[in-house]
Scaffold this motif. Structure first.
Motif, PDB file in Angstrom:
ATOM      1  N   LEU A 113      40.406  37.568  43.511  1.00 53.26           N
ATOM      2  CA  LEU A 113      39.633  36.648  42.679  1.00 53.26           C
ATOM      3  C   LEU A 113      38.380  37.348  42.139  1.00 53.26           C
ATOM      4  N   ARG A 114      37.734  38.130  42.987  1.00 50.33           N
ATOM      5  CA  ARG A 114      36.565  38.896  42.530  1.00 50.33           C
ATOM      6  C   ARG A 114      36.975  39.838  41.407  1.00 50.33           C
ATOM      7  N   PHE A 174      30.453  42.778  42.458  1.00 55.10           N
ATOM      8  CA  PHE A 174      31.850  42.478  42.749  1.00 55.10           C
ATOM      9  C   PHE A 174      31.909  41.194  43.563  1.00 55.10           C
ATOM     10  N   GLU A 175      31.729  40.081  42.862  1.00 54.90           N
ATOM     11  CA  GLU A 175      31.699  38.819  43.600  1.00 54.90           C
ATOM     12  C   GLU A 175      32.182  37.659  42.734  1.00 54.90           C
ATOM     13  N   VAL A 176      32.520  36.575  43.403  1.00 49.58           N
ATOM     14  CA  VAL A 176      32.928  35.363  42.707  1.00 49.58           C
ATOM     15  C   VAL A 176      31.664  34.578  42.361  1.00 49.58           C
ATOM     16  N   PRO A 177      31.469  34.260  41.074  1.00 46.95           N
ATOM     17  CA  PRO A 177      30.260  33.526  40.699  1.00 46.95           C
ATOM     18  C   PRO A 177      30.195  32.158  41.366  1.00 46.95           C
ATOM     19  N   GLN A 178      28.990  31.706  41.599  1.00 49.69           N
ATOM     20  CA  GLN A 178      28.805  30.426  42.291  1.00 49.69           C
ATOM     21  C   GLN A 178      28.063  29.436  41.406  1.00 49.69           C
ATOM     22  N   GLY A 179      28.133  28.188  41.796  1.00 49.50           N
ATOM     23  CA  GLY A 179      27.337  27.126  41.164  1.00 49.50           C
ATOM     24  C   GLY A 179      27.628  26.968  39.684  1.00 49.50           C
TER      25      GLY A 179
END
Lengths: 460, 143
Positions: A113-114, A174-179
């Motif tokens: 997903l990232r 390298f991350e899944v965005p939040q909010g």
């Protein structure tokens, strides 16, 4: 080495590459390096498997091999930095703990997903996002991407190299965005997937088979995405839309690749398996939308109305008109309004359609859009206002750039006295219509050929 | 391209013995892996042939024969419908199929067959053949 083993290794590699690159990217925080390490693992497999046989769990083998190399690389870099800076203490505190990083093997789904979010990051051009997504997640080679998008191979290769540099330079995490960020970033991902689908759907007879295969690639990506982000209604909405549109693939062209309009399609050739899958995905989308359907869900719902109608005459146009109204609320667009006018005409008669159409006459985006006078001419001719109809058809003929269409329109102008039943032509996104919420006119609400995109626009 | 992957019956499946819990789990995990990868379209298992029948066509005579059928190993026990890029990809996926049965030295196989789709006809069919198909399809019931 036998060719069979070679082929087997290459195939295993294609199956495993996305997860491999995703897992490695988390470790080394750089896409380029992750891909190189994955390639190294492939080379190791090519050296060892022919002699030792393909391991029972080839994916795990590749991952272990690549991670071992990644750790060697990190250690070497650390040693180097330590020597140069001579401040080991500081490094100890900031460097990621290799032990923990390697132990985190369960999060493959999260890693993928990232990777999706990074590959579709808005700092990249649409072309770059598309190429990177197909390469990293679709497992396509640069050559295959080039053939699918009708551009030279070096262009695609360069695009991918540049995209990786851009991501590194922008220090894209390298991350899944939040909010709040999640919705916008997800939109960027879905746009890329649907764009790939449309590119395949608009392929014509005689095209390289890689082009229509893009539909399958996009569907696969969409299904993967639905598994990775199962709570997002628009992901299911997009999957539903693609499954239902793909269900018509066999019915939508006739001999010689001539397009067949929705009204004339032989519905017995629609793929019932894909329709069922599409309707199930739509249900999942609706269950998660909490009464606030997004544009993909609504387009899927419109496609579903057609899919449920056993004959064209059974189509629930009132429902389609209502869905177009919601679609217009979700993302106002003159093209959606134009479609809604057609649905209103089909549901409540040409006068109802004309009323909406007349409000669109001054919209700047539609000023030179030949489908507006085409549709208006059709409505007028149904109402028996033949002189006005003739003027509209002539105006449409003057606006279209397609010779065959011009001939047809002039023909209709000449015969304006005889009201023609549907079908109406399929609309195309007018230039500048960014939001792809517009579904084509009822005769075929499949995606249409894009004017802009990887195949026609080059940035060098 | 679409493939039908056919699993074959075993003495146990024909006897109607339900799979062990462990088998449910490993096969379930395999199916989940294919769902996650976006390649699985459908999958189903079949009851033993005791619950089936065959219709034999001999000229104009039709004879219905109820199951069970004797040639166990050739019987279908279940199927997967998958969308793959190539036969190679399909083969690599199903090499991973966790066969717990048959055991006892019984040899089994999984059969992979490509599903005919419209585009397969496009090139070879003449216009008349295509028209004939259209006419047949048009006459066919919708579902």
């Amino acid at each position: 080495m036998t060719t069979e083993t070679h082929r087997a290794i290459e195939t295993v590699w294609r199956i495993e590459a996305p997860r491999l690159v995703a897992g490695l990217a988390r470790l080394v925080r750089d896409l380029g390096t992750a891909e190189e390490l994955a390639q190294d693992a492939l080379v190791a497999a090519l050296e060892q498997w022919p002699a030792e046989g393909v391991p029972d769990n080839p994916g795990a083998w590749l991952m272990t091999t690549a991670k071992r190399r990644a750790i060697d690389q990190i250690r070497r870099a650390e040693t180097y930095r330590r020597k140069v800076a001579e401040v080991g203490r500081e490094l100890e505190e900031s460097a990621p703990d290799i032990g923990t990083l390697v132990a985190e093997d369960d999060g493959i789904g999260d890693d993928l997903l990232r990777l999706v979010f990074v590959a579709c990051h808005p700092v990249l051009s649409t072309e770059a996002r598309t190429a990177l997504t197909l390469r990293l997640l679709g497992g396509l080679t640069t050559d295959e991407i080039a053939r699918a998008f009708l551009v030279p191979e070096p262009t695609v290769a360069q695009r991918i190299v540049r995209a990786k540099k851009t991501l590194a330079k922008a220090r894209v995490p390298f991350e899944v965005p939040q909010g709040d960020e999640l919705a916008a970033r997800l939109g960027s991902v879905l746009e890329v997937v649907y764009l790939i689908f449309n590119e395949g759907y608009s392929a014509t007879a005689g095209d390289d088979w890689m082009r229509p295969a893009l539909c399958a690639d996009a569907l696969r990506l969409g299904r993967v995405l639905a598994g990775l982000a199962p709570r997002e209604p628009e992901v299911h909405g997009l999957v539903a839309l693609m499954e239902i549109q793909a269900s018509r693939a066999a019915a939508r062209t006739g001999p010689g690749g001539v397009p067949i309009l929705l009204a004339d399609q032989n519905r017995a050739r629609w793929d019932q398996l894909l329709i069922r899958r599409g309707l199930a995905a739509l249900e999942r989308a609706e269950a998660r939308a909490a009464g606030r359907p997004g544009p993909y869900l609504l387009q899927a719902a419109i496609a579903a109305v057609h899919a449920r109608a056993r004959h064209f005459a059974d189509t629930d146009w009132e429902r389609i008109a209502a869905l177009y109204e919601k679609l217009a609320e979700a993302g106002p667009s003159p093209v959606v309004e134009l479609n809604r006018a057609v649905a209103l005409c089909m549901a409540y008669g040409p006068a109802a359609g004309l009323e909406l159409l007349d409000q669109l006459m001054d919209v700047p985006e539609l000023r030179n859009y030949h489908l507006l006078p085409t549709v208006r001419g059709d409505f007028l001719s149904r109402l028996g206002r033949t002189d006005e109809a003739r003027v509209e058809f002539e105006r449409a003929a003057a606006l279209t750039r397609n010779e065959r269409e011009r001939t047809l329109l002039l023909d209709r102008a000449a015969r304006a006295r005889t009201p023609l039943p549907t079908p109406l032509p399929r609309p195309v996104d007018p230039p500048g219509h960014r939001h792809r919420a517009g579904t084509p006119l009822p005769p075929d609400n499949g995606p249409r050929k894009r004017r802009e995109g990887p195949s026609s626009r080059e940035k060098g | 391209m679409r493939f039908m992957v056919i699993t074959k019956a075993t003495a146990a499946s024909e006897a109607g013995r339900p799979p062990a819990t462990e088998e449910f789990e490993v096969v379930g995990a395999f199916i989940q892996e294919m769902v996650d990868a976006g390649v699985l379209l459908a999958a189903d298992g079949l009851h033993p042939s005791t619950q089936g029948a065959r219709i034999y066509f001999d000229g104009t005579t039709k004879t219905v024969v109820d199951g069970p059928f004797t040639e166990t190993k050739e019987l279908i026990a279940g199927f997967f419908l998958v969308e793959m890029k190539s036969l190679d990809e399909c083969v690599e996926w199903f090499k991973r199929f966790p066969v717990l049965r048959p055991g006892d030295g019984e040899r089994s196989n999984i059969e992979i067959r490509r599903v005919v789709q419209a585009e397969d006809f496009a090139e070879e069919m003449t216009a008349e053949q295509r028209e004939a198909v259209e006419r047949r399809d048009a006459g066919a019931r919708f579902d």
